[in-house]
Scaffold this motif. Structure first.
Motif, mmCIF file in Angstrom:
data_model
loop_
_atom_site.group_PDB
_atom_site.id
_atom_site.type_symbol
_atom_site.label_atom_id
_atom_site.label_comp_id
_atom_site.label_asym_id
_atom_site.label_seq_id
_atom_site.Cartn_x
_atom_site.Cartn_y
_atom_site.Cartn_z
ATOM 1 N N GLU A 131 0.848 -1.132 -0.167
ATOM 2 C CA GLU A 131 -0.150 0.078 0.056
ATOM 3 C C GLU A 131 0.776 1.151 0.026
ATOM 4 O OE1 GLU A 131 -3.364 2.126 2.884
ATOM 5 O OE2 GLU A 131 -2.565 0.250 3.185
ATOM 6 N N GLU A 176 2.460 1.439 -3.391
ATOM 7 C CA GLU A 176 1.417 2.112 -4.374
ATOM 8 C C GLU A 176 1.216 3.585 -4.237
ATOM 9 O OE1 GLU A 176 -0.292 0.454 -6.853
ATOM 10 O OE2 GLU A 176 1.214 -0.897 -6.569
ATOM 11 N N GLN A 177 0.941 3.985 -2.853
ATOM 12 C CA GLN A 177 0.988 5.469 -2.754
ATOM 13 C C GLN A 177 2.280 6.195 -3.247
ATOM 14 O OE1 GLN A 177 0.276 5.919 1.723
ATOM 15 N NE2 GLN A 177 -1.714 4.881 1.471
ATOM 16 N N ARG A 204 1.710 6.095 -7.060
ATOM 17 C CA ARG A 204 0.407 6.498 -8.030
ATOM 18 C C ARG A 204 -0.166 7.972 -7.593
ATOM 19 N NH1 ARG A 204 -2.297 2.439 -10.385
ATOM 20 N NH2 ARG A 204 -1.261 0.295 -9.949
ATOM 21 N N PRO A 233 -2.673 10.099 -6.361
ATOM 22 C CA PRO A 233 -3.745 9.972 -5.543
ATOM 23 C C PRO A 233 -5.001 10.325 -6.159
ATOM 24 C CG PRO A 233 -2.459 11.938 -4.955
ATOM 25 C CD PRO A 233 -1.639 11.232 -6.128
ATOM 26 N N THR A 268 -6.107 10.385 -9.528
ATOM 27 C CA THR A 268 -6.737 9.511 -10.674
ATOM 28 C C THR A 268 -6.508 7.863 -10.152
ATOM 29 O OG1 THR A 268 -4.492 9.599 -11.995
ATOM 30 C CG2 THR A 268 -6.351 11.260 -12.262
ATOM 31 N N GLY A 269 -5.412 7.600 -9.318
ATOM 32 C CA GLY A 269 -5.137 6.358 -9.377
ATOM 33 C C GLY A 269 -4.070 5.746 -10.319
ATOM 34 N N GLN A 301 -10.219 12.587 -13.293
ATOM 35 C CA GLN A 301 -10.494 11.284 -12.929
ATOM 36 C C GLN A 301 -11.162 10.727 -14.073
ATOM 37 O OE1 GLN A 301 -12.672 12.172 -9.399
ATOM 38 N NE2 GLN A 301 -11.025 12.036 -8.131
ATOM 39 N N LYS A 309 -9.870 7.299 -16.382
ATOM 40 C CA LYS A 309 -10.532 5.864 -16.285
ATOM 41 C C LYS A 309 -10.715 5.453 -17.628
ATOM 42 C CE LYS A 309 -14.764 3.646 -14.290
ATOM 43 N NZ LYS A 309 -14.961 2.997 -15.492
#
Length: 593
Positions: A435, A438-439, A442, A444, A446-447, A499, A503
């Protein structure tokens, strides 16, 4: 003087006593010789005239008992001095001799000394006489006090020894030179499991294997050399049960007799040895468990962790069949299987059903000897019996089974729970590390992967491209009129648009492609092993944007994307950075159109 025919006459009776006189003379001669011979020893003689019963004693008998001859002679009936417990036996022996039932008078008795104590004497006598019957009893008294008391002490000692031997817990046995038992106490008979006939006459080799017999023969050779030793011997009882004995053996015999056998003291250490072995097994398992925890901490992925855990359960706990179920969306999913016969089959199940689900819901280990007795059990094989379900926190469940009943002990369960506890902590660690990682890589909002991760992926993909000689396509993408969106509809709307675009890109690229938020309203798609497909991807993405516009009223003008494409391969002279700049340039050219 008698009257005979009116005259007084003298009546004379003549009796021939020459034989008697001769016998008495010989006897006195013999007595004198015996007297002289016995004066040097602790022996005395005595004589009794019959039928008067008058007794004459050698002075040595008086001295022997601490009397003066004068005082001793006051006891005309010497039986007054006999010990009460010996009186009947002494009189009975004398009567049998005088009646002719016994050729010889011989008896041992205690007689009172002058100081009131008793001394042991041995009395041997014989009768002499003529045709008229016995006339004299002559005897010899021997001081046997020291020997007799020594015998009594020895007898008492032997009695105490036998009592001690027969009542102690250790086995005691005596064997002859041929290894046949000539004495065994009850404890020995119990250890060797003999019946009512006991061990006497039993041959020790009948109780042992050929390997053990070789050991026994080596020990016998030591006995023959006079050596004492302690060793362990495994025996097989008549009922087939094997027992381990610890034996301490001492040789019997002396320098004159040579080796005559052995005296053995032994104890049954079967249970103690099993306990020692079990303790050593537990210590070994704890060491292996410690090593496993170290290997847990060295893993970086859950997959590695489950593989290490499964191997540990097999190596440490010896489970034939085991499974690790992972909780995913209210479902227990098997992630690692192990079975000794290769017949592994597990399927997912709801956390609300089955034995594993019950253990997870209760947060408690469930274990037993027969799965057939468990209502919730849904075994995948009919031959499974012993079972164990151990919850791994609320994350997973470890389940083990065996085809035999009574396979799992309480200690096995405790070790499995310890292993599960460490496994729970390590799963949490790996997930937290993942985690955090990933943080770090990535975006925060849009992921999508961020620009920091881009540099790492570029390096890896470039090396793969050089090794396998495949090209990489780059799509640099910008949201047109994004500043206007922020100004007219707020930055919150702008974030939502970013976002949505992120996606849309992620949902429509290939699984091998990677989407990055390059910065601000710019995105980058990296497409390994791609050349002409990049143009097709650009067309698809623009079509998807048009579809989005048709279905969204978020803004009142069409959302469009500016896209620039470039390609890199190991055969060209341009670097990856230069190709990225080219894609950025072409994106701006598309934006101006």
């Amino acid at each position: 003087i008698v009257q005979c025919d009116g005259e007084r006459r003298i009546l004379v009776t003549i009796r021939d006593i020459s034989r008697r006189k001769s016998s008495n003379a010989k006897l006195r001669s013999t007595q004198q010789k015996l007297q002289r011979a016995l004066t040097a020893g602790n022996v005395a003689w005595w004589e009794m005239e019959l039928p008067s019963g008058e007794v004459r004693f050698d002075e040595r008998k008086a001295t022997m008992l601490g009397y003066t001859p004068k005082r001793f002679n006051t006891y005309r009936d010497f039986t007054e001095l006999l010990h009460p417990d010996d009186y009947d036996e002494a009189m009975e022996a004398m009567k049998k001799h005088l009646s002719g039932e016994a050729d010889r008078y011989e008896v041992e008795y205690r007689i009172r000394r002058s100081d009131g104590r008793y001394k042991w004497l041995r009395d041997v006598g014989s009768v002499t006489g003529d045709e008229g019957g016995p006339t004299t009893v002559t005897g010899v008294v021997i001081d046997i006090d020291k020997r007799k008391r020594a015998e009594i002490r020895l007898e008492r000692s032997e009695r105490r020894f036998r009592t001690l031997v027969e009542n102690q817990g250790e086995g005691v046995a005596i064997v002859d030179e041929d290894l046949e038992v000539i004495f065994a106490n009850p404890a020995a008979e119990k250890m060797l499991g003999v019946g009512e006939d006991g061990l006497i006459g039993v041959s020790i080799p009948d109780y042992i294997s050929s390997e053990q017999e070789e050991l026994l023969m080596e020990e016998v050779e030591k006995r023959k050399l006079g050596e004492k030793s302690t060793y362990e011997l495994e025996i097989t009882r008549p009922d087939g049960e094997k027992r381990l004995l610890r034996v301490t053996v001492t040789p019997r015999g002396n320098s004159d007799e040579g080796y005559t056998g052995s005296f053995a003291v032994f104890s049954d250490i079967t249970e103690r040895r099993k306990l020692e072995q079990e303790r050593e097994r537990q210590r070994r398992r704890l060491r292996e468990l410690h090593d496993t925890v170290d290997r847990f901490q060295a893993t970086t992925t859950e997959e590695q962790l489950y593989q290490v855990a499964q191997k540990a359960t097999k190596d440490i706990l010896g489970f034939d069949f085991s499974t690790i179920y992972l909780v995913e969306n209210q479902t227990l999913v098997p992630v690692e299987l192990s079975c000794s016969d290769g017949n592994c089959s597990r399927s997912s199940q709801s956390i609300n059903e089955g034995l594993a689900g019950k253990a997870l819901r209760r947060g408690k280990t469930l274990w037993g000897d027969d799965l057939r007795e468990v209502e919730e059990a849904r075994p995948t094989r009919e031959d499974l019996r012993s079972y164990m379900s151990v919850p791994i926190g609320d994350i997973a469940v470890f389940q083990a089974a065996s085809t035999s009943k009574g396979t799992f002990s309480k200690r096995d369960v405790e070790l499995a729970e310890i292993l599960a506890g460490h496994l729970n902590e390590e799963i949490k660690r790996i997930r937290l590390e993942r985690e955090l990682q990933e943080q770090a890589i990535r975006d925060p909002l849009t992921g999508l992967y961020n620009r920091r991760y881009l540099n790492e992926r570029l390096t890896k993909e470039a090396k793969k491209g050089e090794r396998y000689e495949f090209p990489i396509a780059f799509l640099m993408i910008d949201v047109n009129r994004f500043k206007e969106i922020n100004d007219r509809y707020s930055h919150q709307t702008g974030d939502t648009i970013l976002q949505e675009v992120g996606k849309l890109l992620k949902d429509n690229v290939r699984s091998a492609d990677t989407v990055f938020r390059y910065g601000g309203d710019e995105f980058l798609v990296m497409m390994p092993n791609t050349d002409g497909e990049a143009k097709i991807m650009v067309s698809r993405l623009k079509d998807k944007v048009r579809e989005w516009n048709e279905n969204s009223d978020m803004i009142d003008f069409p959302l469009t994307l500016a896209i620039g494409v470039s390609h890199w391969s190991s055969s060209q002279e341009k670097s990856v950075e230069e190709v990225l700049k080219l894609a950025d340039k072409r994106m701006y050219e598309d934006k101006k159109r």
